[in-house]
Scaffold this motif. Structure first.
Motif, short mmCIF file in Angstrom:
data_model
loop_
_atom_site.label_atom_id
_atom_site.label_comp_id
_atom_site.label_asym_id
_atom_site.label_seq_id
_atom_site.Cartn_x
_atom_site.Cartn_y
_atom_site.Cartn_z
N PRO A 190 49.62 8.39 20.00
CA PRO A 190 50.06 7.73 18.76
C PRO A 190 50.38 6.25 18.90
O PRO A 190 50.53 5.56 17.89
CB PRO A 190 51.32 8.52 18.38
N ILE A 191 50.46 5.73 20.12
CA ILE A 191 50.78 4.30 20.29
C ILE A 191 49.72 3.43 19.60
O ILE A 191 50.00 2.30 19.20
CB ILE A 191 50.91 3.92 21.79
N HIS A 192 48.50 3.95 19.43
CA HIS A 192 47.41 3.16 18.84
C HIS A 192 47.34 3.26 17.31
O HIS A 192 46.46 2.65 16.71
CB HIS A 192 46.07 3.58 19.45
N GLY A 193 48.24 4.02 16.71
CA GLY A 193 48.23 4.14 15.25
C GLY A 193 46.88 4.63 14.75
O GLY A 193 46.31 5.58 15.31
N ASP A 194 46.34 3.95 13.73
CA ASP A 194 45.09 4.40 13.10
C ASP A 194 43.83 3.94 13.84
O ASP A 194 42.72 4.29 13.45
CB ASP A 194 45.02 3.90 11.66
N LEU A 195 44.01 3.15 14.90
CA LEU A 195 42.85 2.60 15.60
C LEU A 195 41.88 3.69 16.08
O LEU A 195 40.66 3.51 16.06
CB LEU A 195 43.34 1.78 16.81
N LEU A 196 42.44 4.82 16.47
CA LEU A 196 41.60 5.89 16.99
C LEU A 196 40.73 6.53 15.92
O LEU A 196 39.78 7.24 16.22
CB LEU A 196 42.47 6.94 17.69
N LYS A 197 41.09 6.28 14.64
CA LYS A 197 40.26 6.82 13.56
C LYS A 197 39.14 5.86 13.17
O LYS A 197 38.30 6.17 12.34
CB LYS A 197 41.15 7.08 12.32
N ASP A 198 39.16 4.65 13.75
CA ASP A 198 38.18 3.61 13.42
C ASP A 198 36.92 3.85 14.27
O ASP A 198 36.85 3.45 15.43
CB ASP A 198 38.81 2.25 13.72
N ARG A 199 35.91 4.50 13.66
CA ARG A 199 34.75 4.95 14.43
C ARG A 199 33.95 3.79 15.01
O ARG A 199 33.42 3.87 16.12
CB ARG A 199 33.86 5.84 13.56
N VAL A 200 33.89 2.69 14.27
CA VAL A 200 33.12 1.54 14.76
C VAL A 200 33.82 0.95 15.99
O VAL A 200 33.19 0.63 17.01
CB VAL A 200 32.98 0.47 13.65
N PHE A 201 35.14 0.85 15.89
CA PHE A 201 35.90 0.33 17.04
C PHE A 201 35.69 1.23 18.26
O PHE A 201 35.40 0.74 19.36
CB PHE A 201 37.40 0.25 16.70
N ILE A 202 35.83 2.53 18.07
CA ILE A 202 35.72 3.46 19.20
C ILE A 202 34.31 3.40 19.81
O ILE A 202 34.15 3.32 21.04
CB ILE A 202 36.05 4.91 18.76
N GLU A 203 33.31 3.38 18.93
CA GLU A 203 31.92 3.30 19.41
C GLU A 203 31.72 2.07 20.29
O GLU A 203 31.10 2.14 21.35
CB GLU A 203 31.02 3.20 18.18
N ASN A 204 32.28 0.95 19.86
CA ASN A 204 32.15 -0.29 20.65
C ASN A 204 33.00 -0.25 21.91
O ASN A 204 32.58 -0.71 22.97
CB ASN A 204 32.53 -1.50 19.79
N TYR A 205 34.20 0.33 21.79
CA TYR A 205 35.08 0.37 22.96
C TYR A 205 34.46 1.21 24.08
O TYR A 205 34.57 0.90 25.26
CB TYR A 205 36.47 0.90 22.57
N LEU A 206 33.77 2.29 23.66
CA LEU A 206 33.18 3.19 24.67
C LEU A 206 32.13 2.48 25.53
O LEU A 206 31.87 2.89 26.66
CB LEU A 206 32.57 4.42 24.00
N LYS A 207 31.58 1.38 24.99
CA LYS A 207 30.60 0.61 25.78
C LYS A 207 31.26 -0.01 27.01
O LYS A 207 30.59 -0.41 27.95
CB LYS A 207 29.98 -0.50 24.92
N LEU A 208 32.59 -0.13 26.96
CA LEU A 208 33.33 -0.74 28.08
C LEU A 208 33.75 0.29 29.13
O LEU A 208 34.29 -0.08 30.17
CB LEU A 208 34.58 -1.46 27.56
N ILE A 209 33.56 1.57 28.81
CA ILE A 209 34.10 2.62 29.68
C ILE A 209 32.97 3.41 30.33
O ILE A 209 32.29 4.20 29.67
CB ILE A 209 35.02 3.59 28.89
N PRO A 210 32.74 3.20 31.63
CA PRO A 210 31.65 3.91 32.30
C PRO A 210 31.69 5.43 32.09
O PRO A 210 30.64 6.05 31.92
CB PRO A 210 31.84 3.54 33.77
N LEU A 211 32.84 6.03 32.07
CA LEU A 211 32.89 7.49 31.90
C LEU A 211 32.69 7.91 30.44
O LEU A 211 32.69 9.10 30.11
CB LEU A 211 34.20 8.07 32.44
N ASN A 212 32.55 6.91 29.55
CA ASN A 212 32.11 7.15 28.18
C ASN A 212 33.04 8.04 27.34
O ASN A 212 32.58 8.77 26.47
CB ASN A 212 30.71 7.77 28.21
N ARG A 213 34.31 7.98 27.63
CA ARG A 213 35.26 8.67 26.76
C ARG A 213 36.60 7.97 26.81
O ARG A 213 36.91 7.24 27.76
CB ARG A 213 35.40 10.16 27.13
N ILE A 214 37.39 8.23 25.75
CA ILE A 214 38.77 7.76 25.72
C ILE A 214 39.58 8.72 26.60
O ILE A 214 39.28 9.92 26.65
CB ILE A 214 39.29 7.79 24.26
N GLY A 215 40.63 8.21 27.25
CA GLY A 215 41.43 9.09 28.12
C GLY A 215 42.32 10.02 27.32
O GLY A 215 42.63 9.79 26.15
#
Ligand code: NAI
Length: 270
Positions: A190-215
């Motif tokens: 919950p520290i991220h508030g609504d950010l986790l519901k932002d699909r465009v943000f998550i899709e872009n963020y995953l490009k930065l994570i080799p394991l391709n998922r949020i922790g």
């Protein structure tokens, strides 16, 4: 072992939510009694009513109110005995441009993320010195090593928490107390508030994570438990980054898309 029984005690701050909650669940599953500290009375009540309720003792408190914390540690030791494990997990991230970052924001951030942890350590260390295998785990952040814009108070506080981890490893090693840190990357809490519901943000963020998922909170709870356990008996003063590989580097193809030049190979001269 705690001073009062054969059941070891773990103290966890910021325990009502996210990483702290998963950590408490892990310690209770492993047979620990827990003292859980949080400013959210509602969150503590929920934890108390959950299936792990019998394994927890709730202590509402505000980590930013640092003057109350060493006395609180004393009260916990009096009621439950000294903890074998202290997990300094509570934290806040206050975003603002540097020109809008107030002195009050610095105070809240540094107190919650850093000075509060130190005040609890001061209160618990005398009792922990008498216990076999005592350990402190500080929850810092990937941001302790790699900064974000608008996060000056957070990044500075987490970098300082990592420095405190190393200082205390050196200072307390002779007393048998190990001190380590975990540096999470982007974790679904919950520290991220609504950010986790932002699909465009998550899709872009995953490009930065080799394991391709949020922790997941459990990913971090597992490392905290490992660092606190005898499996890590020869590890102290370390910070383990758990970020799905984000700090290891960028995958240009994922970030920028395929380019011819990413494929060109110079033929060896014959
Ligand atoms: P969360 O928001 O789910 O949980 C934080 C808990 O700390 C809440 O229960 C909150 O009530 C408590 N808390 C906050 N300020 C407090 C205060 N002044 N006094 C008492 N309790 C207080 O957040 P999350 O993600 O579980 O965060 C836990 C730790 O992990 C924090 O230190 C955070 O900085 C760190 N972290 C989290 C990351 C993430 O992506 N979720 C990434 C890197 C570090």
């Amino acid at each position: 072992m705690s001073g009062r029984s054969n059941v070891p005690l773990a103290v966890v701050t910021g325990a009502a939510s996210g990483i702290g909650k998963a950590t408490v669940e892990r310690f209770v599953d492993e047979g620990y009694s827990t003292a859980v500290l949080d400013r959210s009375q509602e969150g503590l009540d929920r934890l108390k009513q959950s299936k792990i309720g019998p394994g927890i003792h709730a202590f509402p408190c505000d980590l930013a109110d640092v003057g109350t914390l060493t006395p609180l540690a004393g009260r916990i030791v009096e009621e439950l005995g000294a903890p074998r494990v202290l997990v300094n997990n509570a934290g806040v991230c206050l975003y603002a441009d540097i020109t809008e970052t107030t002195d009050e924001m610095w105070e809240v951030s540094l107190n919650t993320n850093l000075v509060g942890a130190s005040a609890l350590i001061r209160g618990f260390v005398p009792g922990m010195k008498r216990l076999e295998g005592a350990a402190i785990v500080n929850v810092a952040s990937r941001n302790a090593l790699s900064s974000s814009p608008r996060a000056a108070t957070y990044d500075a506080a987490k970098a300082a928490l990592l420095a405190l981890t190393r200082t205390l490893a050196v200072e307390l090693g002779g007393d048998g107390i190990r001190v380590n840190a975990v540096l999470p990357g982007f974790i679904d809490t919950p520290i991220h508030g609504d950010l986790l519901k932002d699909r465009v943000f998550i899709e872009n963020y995953l490009k930065l994570i080799p394991l391709n998922r949020i922790g997941r909170p459990e990913d971090i709870a597992n490392i905290i438990f490992f660092l606190a356990s005898d499996r890590a008996a020869f590890v102290t003063g370390q910070g383990i980054v758990a970020d799905g590989g984000q700090m290891s580097g960028q995958n240009y193809v994922k970030v920028f898309g395929e380019r011819d030049s990413f494929r060109v190979r110079q033929e060896p001269e014959t």
